[in-house]
Design an enzyme around this catalytic site. Sequence first.
Site, PDB file in Angstrom:
ATOM      1  N   ASP A  35      -6.676  -0.770  -1.620  1.00  0.00           N
ATOM      2  CA  ASP A  35      -5.625   0.251  -1.748  1.00  0.00           C
ATOM      3  C   ASP A  35      -4.230  -0.349  -1.908  1.00  0.00           C
ATOM      4  OD1 ASP A  35      -5.228  -0.704   0.793  1.00  0.00           O
ATOM      5  OD2 ASP A  35      -5.541   1.189   1.823  1.00  0.00           O
ATOM      6  N   ASP A  36      -4.157  -1.657  -2.197  1.00  0.00           N
ATOM      7  CA  ASP A  36      -2.854  -2.313  -2.326  1.00  0.00           C
ATOM      8  C   ASP A  36      -2.510  -2.597  -3.778  1.00  0.00           C
ATOM      9  OD1 ASP A  36      -2.209  -2.814   0.563  1.00  0.00           O
ATOM     10  OD2 ASP A  36      -4.184  -3.759   0.429  1.00  0.00           O
ATOM     11  N   LYS A  72      -3.384  -2.601   7.761  1.00  0.00           N
ATOM     12  CA  LYS A  72      -3.545  -4.055   7.847  1.00  0.00           C
ATOM     13  C   LYS A  72      -2.559  -4.724   6.881  1.00  0.00           C
ATOM     14  CE  LYS A  72      -5.853  -6.579  10.577  1.00  0.00           C
ATOM     15  NZ  LYS A  72      -5.278  -6.532  11.925  1.00  0.00           N
ATOM     16  N   HIS A 107      -8.557   5.022   2.445  1.00  0.00           N
ATOM     17  CA  HIS A 107      -7.946   3.723   2.098  1.00  0.00           C
ATOM     18  C   HIS A 107      -8.741   2.981   1.017  1.00  0.00           C
ATOM     19  CE1 HIS A 107      -5.004   3.794   5.424  1.00  0.00           C
ATOM     20  NE2 HIS A 107      -5.955   4.368   6.131  1.00  0.00           N
ATOM     21  N   TYR A 159       0.151   0.065  15.176  1.00  0.00           N
ATOM     22  CA  TYR A 159      -0.751  -0.106  14.045  1.00  0.00           C
ATOM     23  C   TYR A 159      -0.345   0.805  12.892  1.00  0.00           C
ATOM     24  CZ  TYR A 159      -4.804  -0.477  11.127  1.00  0.00           C
ATOM     25  OH  TYR A 159      -5.610  -0.699  10.054  1.00  0.00           O
ATOM     26  N   GLY A 174      18.170  -6.101   0.769  1.00  0.00           N
ATOM     27  CA  GLY A 174      18.342  -7.386   0.086  1.00  0.00           C
ATOM     28  C   GLY A 174      17.073  -8.198  -0.081  1.00  0.00           C
ATOM     29  N   ASP A 181      -2.933  -7.219   4.668  1.00  0.00           N
ATOM     30  CA  ASP A 181      -3.439  -7.344   3.303  1.00  0.00           C
ATOM     31  C   ASP A 181      -2.635  -8.348   2.468  1.00  0.00           C
ATOM     32  OD1 ASP A 181      -5.148  -5.449   4.276  1.00  0.00           O
ATOM     33  OD2 ASP A 181      -4.103  -3.768   3.354  1.00  0.00           O
ATOM     34  N   ASP A 190       0.888  -1.171   0.000  1.00  0.00           N
ATOM     35  CA  ASP A 190       0.000   0.000   0.000  1.00  0.00           C
ATOM     36  C   ASP A 190       0.919   1.213   0.000  1.00  0.00           C
ATOM     37  OD1 ASP A 190      -1.562   2.157   0.686  1.00  0.00           O
ATOM     38  OD2 ASP A 190      -2.652   1.116   2.287  1.00  0.00           O
ATOM     39  N   TYR A 219      -1.887  -2.883  19.621  1.00  0.00           N
ATOM     40  CA  TYR A 219      -1.030  -2.066  18.758  1.00  0.00           C
ATOM     41  C   TYR A 219      -1.690  -0.732  18.427  1.00  0.00           C
ATOM     42  CZ  TYR A 219       1.361  -6.449  18.530  1.00  0.00           C
ATOM     43  OH  TYR A 219       2.017  -7.587  18.886  1.00  0.00           O
ATOM     44  N   TYR A 226      -3.567   9.567   0.205  1.00  0.00           N
ATOM     45  CA  TYR A 226      -3.544   9.257   1.633  1.00  0.00           C
ATOM     46  C   TYR A 226      -2.610   8.071   1.889  1.00  0.00           C
ATOM     47  CZ  TYR A 226      -4.940   8.809   6.413  1.00  0.00           C
ATOM     48  OH  TYR A 226      -4.909   8.775   7.776  1.00  0.00           O
TER      49      TYR A 226
END
Length: 379
Positions: free
Chosen positions: A51-52, A233, A18, A230, A102, A235, A11, A348, A89
Amino acid sequence: MKITLSVIKADIGSIGGHIAPSRRLLETVREYIAKNGSGLLTDNYISHTGDDIAILMTHGQGVGSPRIHKLAWDAFLAGTQVAKEQGLYGAGQDLLKDSFSGNVKGMGPAVAEMEFEERPNEPFLFFAADKTDPGAYNLPLYLAFADVMNTPGLILSPNMAQGFRFVVMDVNHTEGDRVIELVAPEQIYDLAALLRDPERYVVESVWSRATGEQAAAVATSRLHNIAGKYTGKDDPVMLVRVQMNFPATGEVLAPYAHGHFVAGGMRGSHQLPLMPVALNSGISYFDGPPIVSCAAFAEHNGRLTEALDAFAHPFWNTVRDRVAEKTLEMRRQGFFGAAMLPMGELEYTGIMEKLKALDSHFTVRGETPASAPRQVLAR
Ligand code: 13P
Ligand code: 13P
Ligand code: MG
Ligand code: MG
């Protein structure tokens, strides 16, 4: 011919919160890979799920190749630049480290890879999920590879009669890869005992016991284990080879008709059903529901056909309607109980400070209150 399939996703920014990356962002990543991947990659396919952005690559460099990982990392960096220019965003959201070392594992992007001897025909499925975590694939993989109620191939196909070997990772163990291998059908109760806790135990890969060939590879990264807080996520992405010694495509897809509840949705903190959606879908209701897309391919000498959209078929409209109903039903109870993730996952997020502040205001009846002045409750 030996071939490696690598999918690396991140993302790096999206429109309207999102929801989805911009067209220009997607094009930037595409152009970067087309230009800099020539001579290194045999083929590639770039898509988004929510959003990924996922970069699927075929090549001969093997699993964990620094050249392949760097190519994807640099493509995401180039994209992040554009995301910043456009004011998207969460620009660069999943690029958690400053410099490439690497391998993108442990740096934020999700990775699923496998190297194998190509079959004369090589059908495979590429799954990408948004607003959820890698344990979301636990149940579908269990059903597809270990449950004869879902997969008749386990009794109908002699090639599958010996069952499958599952490699399961304890993703809470951050000092190294802590894994266990379990075989189905003999150890399905042990397997179920682990997979019931998808936040901790995640199927990393599945292998044919008849031939030793790898059937599935899953991205196992948990972002909060990298960032300590956090940051969005995980994903996850997943690759599954199908047919012949493996389950048929339909057997791998069937479990997604359940719309099982997974971790994710709004602020990565809820339990919502997983909705199978068309390729390049965005996100909407309550930053969810969590979605999964599936691109089906045939591949030969590393060359990919066009992607077929496995969840575009009209059958899935009914499933989507049901998942929407389940989502609304769960959302009726807001923050309460099972609607939100258990405390271990929420630790988190900012709720910890709130609970800490409240804690100092608790008193035990009959005990003398501490003489120290109480803190004023944070608003
Ligand atoms: P076809 O006869 O269409 O190849 O299908 C075989 C099969 O096993 C489908 O599950
Ligand atoms: P992503 O991990 O998809 O960026 O979602 C984050 C979030 O908090 C949505 O509410
Ligand atoms: Mg995001
Ligand atoms: Mg996302």
